[in-house]
Write a protein that holds these residues in place. Structure first.
Motif, PDB file in Angstrom:
ATOM      1  N   TRP A   1      12.974 -22.992  49.466  1.00  0.00           N
ATOM      2  CA  TRP A   1      12.667 -22.766  48.051  1.00  0.00           C
ATOM      3  C   TRP A   1      12.942 -21.311  47.702  1.00  0.00           C
ATOM      4  O   TRP A   1      12.692 -20.417  48.508  1.00  0.00           O
ATOM      5  CB  TRP A   1      11.187 -23.047  47.783  1.00  0.00           C
ATOM      6  N   PHE A   2      13.488 -21.085  46.523  1.00  0.00           N
ATOM      7  CA  PHE A   2      13.494 -19.739  45.939  1.00  0.00           C
ATOM      8  C   PHE A   2      12.398 -19.749  44.890  1.00  0.00           C
ATOM      9  O   PHE A   2      12.593 -20.288  43.798  1.00  0.00           O
ATOM     10  CB  PHE A   2      14.829 -19.416  45.275  1.00  0.00           C
ATOM     11  N   GLY A   3      11.224 -19.195  45.216  1.00  0.00           N
ATOM     12  CA  GLY A   3      10.088 -19.347  44.308  1.00  0.00           C
ATOM     13  C   GLY A   3       9.743 -20.821  44.207  1.00  0.00           C
ATOM     14  O   GLY A   3       9.476 -21.463  45.218  1.00  0.00           O
ATOM     15  N   ASP A   4       9.766 -21.348  42.995  1.00  0.00           N
ATOM     16  CA  ASP A   4       9.456 -22.768  42.815  1.00  0.00           C
ATOM     17  C   ASP A   4      10.686 -23.651  42.885  1.00  0.00           C
ATOM     18  O   ASP A   4      10.600 -24.873  42.842  1.00  0.00           O
ATOM     19  CB  ASP A   4       8.789 -22.992  41.443  1.00  0.00           C
ATOM     20  N   PHE A   5      11.842 -23.018  42.979  1.00  0.00           N
ATOM     21  CA  PHE A   5      13.091 -23.756  42.908  1.00  0.00           C
ATOM     22  C   PHE A   5      13.466 -24.306  44.287  1.00  0.00           C
ATOM     23  O   PHE A   5      13.670 -23.546  45.234  1.00  0.00           O
ATOM     24  CB  PHE A   5      14.179 -22.827  42.355  1.00  0.00           C
ATOM     25  N   HIS A   6      13.539 -25.618  44.384  1.00  0.00           N
ATOM     26  CA  HIS A   6      13.807 -26.276  45.657  1.00  0.00           C
ATOM     27  C   HIS A   6      15.322 -26.263  45.902  1.00  0.00           C
ATOM     28  O   HIS A   6      16.033 -27.161  45.481  1.00  0.00           O
ATOM     29  CB  HIS A   6      13.279 -27.707  45.591  1.00  0.00           C
ATOM     30  N   VAL A   7      15.803 -25.257  46.587  1.00  0.00           N
ATOM     31  CA  VAL A   7      17.250 -25.067  46.663  1.00  0.00           C
ATOM     32  C   VAL A   7      17.896 -25.918  47.760  1.00  0.00           C
ATOM     33  O   VAL A   7      19.036 -26.371  47.613  1.00  0.00           O
ATOM     34  CB  VAL A   7      17.614 -23.574  46.791  1.00  0.00           C
ATOM     35  N   LEU A   8      17.179 -26.153  48.854  1.00  0.00           N
ATOM     36  CA  LEU A   8      17.678 -27.075  49.888  1.00  0.00           C
ATOM     37  C   LEU A   8      16.615 -28.137  50.101  1.00  0.00           C
ATOM     38  O   LEU A   8      15.460 -27.830  50.403  1.00  0.00           O
ATOM     39  CB  LEU A   8      17.956 -26.333  51.200  1.00  0.00           C
TER      40      LEU A   8
ATOM     41  N   GLY B   1      31.010 -29.008  46.677  1.00  0.00           N
ATOM     42  CA  GLY B   1      29.980 -29.410  45.731  1.00  0.00           C
ATOM     43  C   GLY B   1      29.972 -28.448  44.571  1.00  0.00           C
ATOM     44  O   GLY B   1      30.552 -27.369  44.660  1.00  0.00           O
ATOM     45  N   PRO B   2      29.309 -28.846  43.477  1.00  0.00           N
ATOM     46  CA  PRO B   2      29.321 -27.988  42.290  1.00  0.00           C
ATOM     47  C   PRO B   2      28.617 -26.660  42.546  1.00  0.00           C
ATOM     48  O   PRO B   2      27.828 -26.533  43.481  1.00  0.00           O
ATOM     49  CB  PRO B   2      28.571 -28.817  41.248  1.00  0.00           C
ATOM     50  N   SER B   3      28.914 -25.691  41.704  1.00  0.00           N
ATOM     51  CA  SER B   3      28.297 -24.374  41.802  1.00  0.00           C
ATOM     52  C   SER B   3      26.780 -24.497  41.686  1.00  0.00           C
ATOM     53  O   SER B   3      26.284 -25.253  40.862  1.00  0.00           O
ATOM     54  CB  SER B   3      28.854 -23.490  40.688  1.00  0.00           C
ATOM     55  N   GLY B   4      26.072 -23.776  42.534  1.00  0.00           N
ATOM     56  CA  GLY B   4      24.614 -23.806  42.479  1.00  0.00           C
ATOM     57  C   GLY B   4      23.991 -24.963  43.235  1.00  0.00           C
ATOM     58  O   GLY B   4      22.783 -25.173  43.175  1.00  0.00           O
ATOM     59  N   SER B   5      24.815 -25.726  43.980  1.00  0.00           N
ATOM     60  CA  SER B   5      24.263 -26.892  44.666  1.00  0.00           C
ATOM     61  C   SER B   5      23.621 -26.518  45.999  1.00  0.00           C
ATOM     62  O   SER B   5      23.053 -27.368  46.667  1.00  0.00           O
ATOM     63  CB  SER B   5      25.366 -27.934  44.882  1.00  0.00           C
ATOM     64  N   GLY B   6      23.727 -25.250  46.394  1.00  0.00           N
ATOM     65  CA  GLY B   6      23.047 -24.818  47.622  1.00  0.00           C
ATOM     66  C   GLY B   6      23.958 -24.701  48.831  1.00  0.00           C
ATOM     67  O   GLY B   6      23.483 -24.539  49.956  1.00  0.00           O
ATOM     68  N   LYS B   7      25.276 -24.740  48.615  1.00  0.00           N
ATOM     69  CA  LYS B   7      26.215 -24.653  49.745  1.00  0.00           C
ATOM     70  C   LYS B   7      26.071 -23.324  50.477  1.00  0.00           C
ATOM     71  O   LYS B   7      25.910 -23.291  51.700  1.00  0.00           O
ATOM     72  CB  LYS B   7      27.667 -24.801  49.256  1.00  0.00           C
ATOM     73  N   SER B   8      26.126 -22.227  49.715  1.00  0.00           N
ATOM     74  CA  SER B   8      26.014 -20.911  50.350  1.00  0.00           C
ATOM     75  C   SER B   8      24.670 -20.779  51.047  1.00  0.00           C
ATOM     76  O   SER B   8      24.587 -20.312  52.182  1.00  0.00           O
ATOM     77  CB  SER B   8      26.135 -19.798  49.317  1.00  0.00           C
ATOM     78  N   THR B   9      23.628 -21.198  50.362  1.00  0.00           N
ATOM     79  CA  THR B   9      22.299 -21.071  50.943  1.00  0.00           C
ATOM     80  C   THR B   9      22.222 -21.816  52.275  1.00  0.00           C
ATOM     81  O   THR B   9      21.656 -21.306  53.241  1.00  0.00           O
ATOM     82  CB  THR B   9      21.246 -21.614  49.963  1.00  0.00           C
ATOM     83  N   LEU B  10      22.828 -22.998  52.318  1.00  0.00           N
ATOM     84  CA  LEU B  10      22.792 -23.768  53.564  1.00  0.00           C
ATOM     85  C   LEU B  10      23.446 -22.999  54.711  1.00  0.00           C
ATOM     86  O   LEU B  10      22.836 -22.822  55.769  1.00  0.00           O
ATOM     87  CB  LEU B  10      23.485 -25.122  53.367  1.00  0.00           C
TER      88      LEU B  10
END
Ligand SMILES: Nc1ncnc2c1ncn2[C@@H]1O[C@H](COP(=O)(O)OP(=O)(O)O)[C@@H](O)[C@H]1O
Ligand SMILES: [Mg+2]
Lengths: 267, 366
Positions: free
Chosen positions: A35-42, A59-68
Motif C-alpha cells: 500500500w502507498f498510504g491507503d492506496f492498495h498498489v499491489l 499493463g496500463p500506466s499506474g497498474s503497479g508494474k514498476s512497484t512490483l
C-alpha cells in the motif's frame, strides 16, 4: 549462445529466441501486498519465476508494474506476503537485502548513470566495492560487458557525453558487471528516441539468448513475442493474465487483456 | 520527385566586435542611456581622482617615521613600520619564520587544483591539506615539542590569527557539517531530531553571542582549576557555528540529487556509507561549491568579531595601533590596509572556488 552482430540483429525481432527456462525456481512471490498510504498498489500478487525464464510485464500506466519489480530488490518495501529470491527471503534484514541486491541487476527507464564517473568507473563500482573484485580483474570484466553492449570505445567518456541509447546500454553493462543471476528492466526503452530503441532491444535480446533470468516491464510487443517465455498483464495492482506470448497475443482469456491489446496494437 | 541532397554545413556568423560597437551597445544605446553614462562618469571621475592622488600619487611609501609624511596624503610608512605586528601580533619576532613556514605549506596544499597533476597526486595533496597540515601547522606555530620553543596562544595575533581562525573553522566545520546534513536526512528519527536541534540552535544565535558565551560563560561551567585556552574556546564556538551553516548548504546539495541516483546506487548493492561517499556526496558537494565558498568567505570576515573577546586578529591588531599618539591620524591608512588584506583573501577564495567548480565539472551535457 554465441552470436555475431550483424546477421543476428536483422533476425532478432522476428525469430523467437529458444527458451532457456529450467524447472528450477529462482523467484517466488507469494501473496504480495503493498500500500502507498491507503492506496492498495499491489494486490495479492503470486509469481513464480524459473531460472533462465524471460518474463515481460505489461499493463496500463499506474497498474503497479514498476512497484512490483522494485519490490523484488527492495527499492520498495512490501507490507504483506513473501518474496524469496534465490533461496533468500526478502525482509527488513539489511544483510538479506544486500545479499539479494548482489544477485539482482536493475535497469531504469531514466538510465540513472552516475554523471560524475566515467563509463568505465560506473561499471567498476559494484564489482570493486560490493564484490571486492581486484581492480585489474574488474576492469577486464567491465570491458568485456561494454563490448557485449557494443560500446567499448566509450569507456573513458562521461555519461553526459553519450546518447540516450548509449547510456542505456552502459546501464545494462553496469548491472551485468555485478554478474547478477536476475535482471530487472523497468521500461528501458520508454525514454529513448525511436532511433535508439532498437540498439537497446538488440542488446536485451542478446542477453535473453544467453540464458539470463529476466523480468522486463515494457510495451515493446515485438520484443515480448521474440524473447518472452511468459507475458504478464497487470491492471489495478493485480496480475490479470499470464501466458506464453503466442497464447497471450492470439487468444487472451480475459476481456480486460483483449481491450488493452487492442489499444496498444491498434496503430 | 528529386532525391533529397543534404546541404553542406556553413560556418557560424561572426559576432560583431570592436570598442565602438561595445560602447554603443552597452553605454550609449539610447540618448537617455548616453546621458546617464556621462553624468555617472563625471561623478566617478571627480571622486576617483582625489582618491587616487591621496592613496598613490601624493602618498608617501618610504621614509623615516611620521615626519616623512605629507599632510592630506596617505602615509603608508605607518603600515610599513607596523607590518610585522599586523601580520603576527605579539608573536616573538625571532620565531616568526615558523608561522611563515606553516602558511607556505598551506599555500602549497592549496595550489594543486591549478596544476595539471595526475588525479591521484592531487588527491593525496588534498588529504594532506585536510589532515597533516592542521596538525603540522599547529606544532610549528604553537611549538612545545621537537625542541621548538613554545609560544602561548595569547601571543598569537594579526593576519596570522585571522587565517588560523578561518582555516580551522573551515576545515573542522566541513566534515561536521556534512555529518549533520546526512543526519538531518536520516530515516532514524532520533538522529534526525538531534541534528535538527543542533543546526537550528547554532544558526539562530549570532556569532558574537557564541563568542561571548565561549569566553565568559563556558568557564563558569568548567570544574575549578580547569582552564581552557581562550583561542581554543573561540575556535570551538566558530567551528560549531560554521558547521551549522555548512550543514544547511550541504543539505541543499543532497536534496538536488535526483532520487534515481540513490536508487541506482542501492540497486547495485552499495551500503549506506558507500552510497554516500561514492555517489551522493561527490555530486552534492560539487553542486554546493559556490554555497560553501559563500559561507567560507562570510566566516572569514566574521572572524573579526573575536576582537570583542580580546583576541588580536588583523583588525584588532591594526585598531590597537591607530591611537598611537606618535602617528597623527592614520585611521584611514590602517582601515584601508585591513580592507585590502581582506579583499585579497576573499577575492582569492572566490576565484579558487570557481577554479574548483571547473575542475569538478564532468557533467558535460551535449
Ligand atoms: N512513492 C509513491 N507514493 C505514492 N504513490 C505511488 C508511489 N509510487 C507509485 N505510486 C502510485 O502507485 C501506482 C502504481 O505505480 P507504478 O508501479 O509506478 O505504476 P506503473 O509502473 O505500472 O505505471 C500509481 O498510481 C502511482 O501513482
Ligand atoms: Mg512504471
Amino acid at each position: 549462445m554465441e552470436n555475431n552482430g550483424t546477421s543476428f540483429e536483422a533476425e532478432a525481432l522476428t525469430t523467437p529466441v529458444e527458451s532457456a527456462a529450467s524447472d528450477e525456481s529462482i523467484i517466488q512471490v507469494n501473496d504480495l501486498n503493498k500500500w502507498f498510504g491507503d492506496f492498495h498498489v499491489l494486490n495479492s500478487i503470486n509469481l513464480d519465476v524459473q531460472k533462465g525464464e524471460r518474463i515481460v510485464i505489461c499493463g496500463p500506466s499506474g497498474s503497479g508494474k514498476s512497484t512490483l519489480i522494485r519490490c523484488l530488490n527492495h527499492l520498495e518495501a512490501h507490507q504483506r506476503g513473501q518474496i524469496v529470491i534465490d533461496g533468500v527471503e526478502l525482509n527488513e534484514d539489511v544483510k538479506n537485502i544486500e545479499a539479494i541486491r548482489r544477485e539482482v541487476g536493475m535497469v531504469f527507464q531514466q538510465f540513472n548513470l552516475f554523471p560524475h564517473l566515467s563509463v568505465l568507473e560506473n561499471c567498476l563500482l559494484a564489482p570493486v566495492w560490493v564484490r571486492k573484485t581486484p581492480r585489474r580483474e574488474a576492469i577486464e570484466m567491465a570491458m568485456h560487458y561494454l563490448e557485449r553492449v557494443r560500446i567499448p570505445e566509450q569507456a573513458d567518456k562521461y555519461p553526459g557525453q553519450l546518447s540516450g541509447g548509449q547510456q542505456q546500454r552502459v546501464a545494462i553493462a553496469r548491472a551485468l558487471c555485478m554478474q547478477p543471476k536476475i535482471m530487472l528492466f523497468d521500461e528501458p526503452t520508454s525514454a529513448l528516441d525511436p532511433e535508439m530503441i532498437k540498439e537497446v532491444l538488440d542488446v536485451m535480446v542478446e542477453l535473453a539468448s544467453s540464458g539470463m533470468t529476466m523480468l522486463c516491464v515494457t510495451h515493446e510487443m515485438g520484443f515480448a513475442k521474440t524473447v518472452a517465455d511468459r507475458v504478464i498483464f497487470m491492471d489495478g495492482g493485480q496480475i490479470v493474465e499470464a501466458a506464453p506470448p503466442r497464447d497471450f497475443f492470439t487468444r487472451p482469456e480475459q476481456p480486460r487483456t483483449r481491450d488493452f491489446l487492442e489499444q496498444i496494437l491498434q496503430h | 520527385m528529386a532525391t533529397h541532397q543534404p546541404l553542406p554545413n556553413q560556418p557560424a556568423p561572426v559576432t560583431q566586435r570592436g570598442v565602438i560597437r561595445w560602447l554603443r551597445a552597452n553605454l550609449f544605446s539610447s540618448w537617455i542611456n548616453g546621458l546617464v553614462t556621462l553624468v555617472v562618469g563625471y561623478y566617478l571621475l571627480t571622486m576617483l581622482i582625489p582618491l587616487i592622488d591621496w592613496a598613490f600619487i601624493g602618498a608617501v611609501f618610504t621614509g623615516d617615521g611620521v615626519d616623512a609624511c605629507r599632510p592630506g596624503k596617505a602615509c603608508w610608512i605607518f603600515v610599513e613600520e607596523r607590518f610585522g605586528f599586523f601580520m603576527y601580533g605579539f608573536y616573538p619576532e625571532a620565531l616568526r619564520w615558523r608561522p611563515t613556514l606553516a602558511f607556505a605549506l598551506f599555500a602549497l596544499a592549496v595550489v594543486p587544483p591549478f596544476l595539471p597533476l595526475p588525479g591521484r597526486l592531487r588527491r593525496s595533496v588534498a588529504i594532506f591539506g585536510l589532515t597533516g597540515l592542521p596538525v603540522g601547522g599547529y606544532i610549528l606555530i604553537a611549538g612545545g615539542v621537537f625542541g621548538l620553543e613554545s609560544v602561548d596562544t595569547s601571543q598569537w595575533g594579526g593576519l596570522m590569527l585571522t587565517l588560523i581562525l578561518a582555516y580551522v573553522g573551515i576545515i573542522a566545520a566541513l566534515p561536521i557539517g556534512v555529518a549533520l546534513a546526512l543526519g538531518r536526512r536520516s530515516e532514524m528519527p532520533v538522529i534526525r531530531g538531534i541534528c535538527v536541534i543542533f543546526i537550528e540552535f547554532w544558526r539562530a544565535v549570532p556569532l558574537i553571542t557564541i563568542l561571548f558565551m565561549a569566553s565568559v560563560m563556558l568557564p563558569l561551567f568548567l570544574p575549578e582549576g580547569v582552564t581552557f585556552d581562550k583561542l581554543m574556546r573561540a575556535l570551538i564556538g566558530i567551528t560549531l557555528f560554521q558547521a551549522a551553516y555548512m550543514a544547511e548548504v550541504v543539505r541543499g546539495g543532497l536534496q538536488a540529487i535526483p532520487k534515481g541516483q540513490y536508487e541506482a546506487a542501492e540497486a547495485l548493492g552499495l551500503g549506506y556509507w558507500r552510497r554516500m561517499r561514492l555517489i551522493i556526496l561527490p555530486q552534492a558537494l560539487k553542486i554546493v561549491v559556490p554555497g560553501i565558498a559563500n559561507t567560507v568567505i562570510s566566516l572569514f570576515k566574521d572572524t573579526t568579531l573575536v576582537l570583542i573577546i580580546g583576541l588580536f586578529d588583523l583588525l584588532g591588531a591594526v585598531k590597537s595601533t591607530l591611537s598611537d599618539p606618535a602617528w597623527n591620524n592614520v585611521m584611514a591608512e590602517g582601515y584601508l590596509f585591513v580592507a585590502f588584506c581582506f579583499w585579497v583573501f576573499c577575492f582569492g577564495m572566490s576565484r579558487y572556488s570557481h577554479r574548483i567548480e571547473k575542475q569538478l565539472d564532468t557533467d558535460h551535457r551535449q
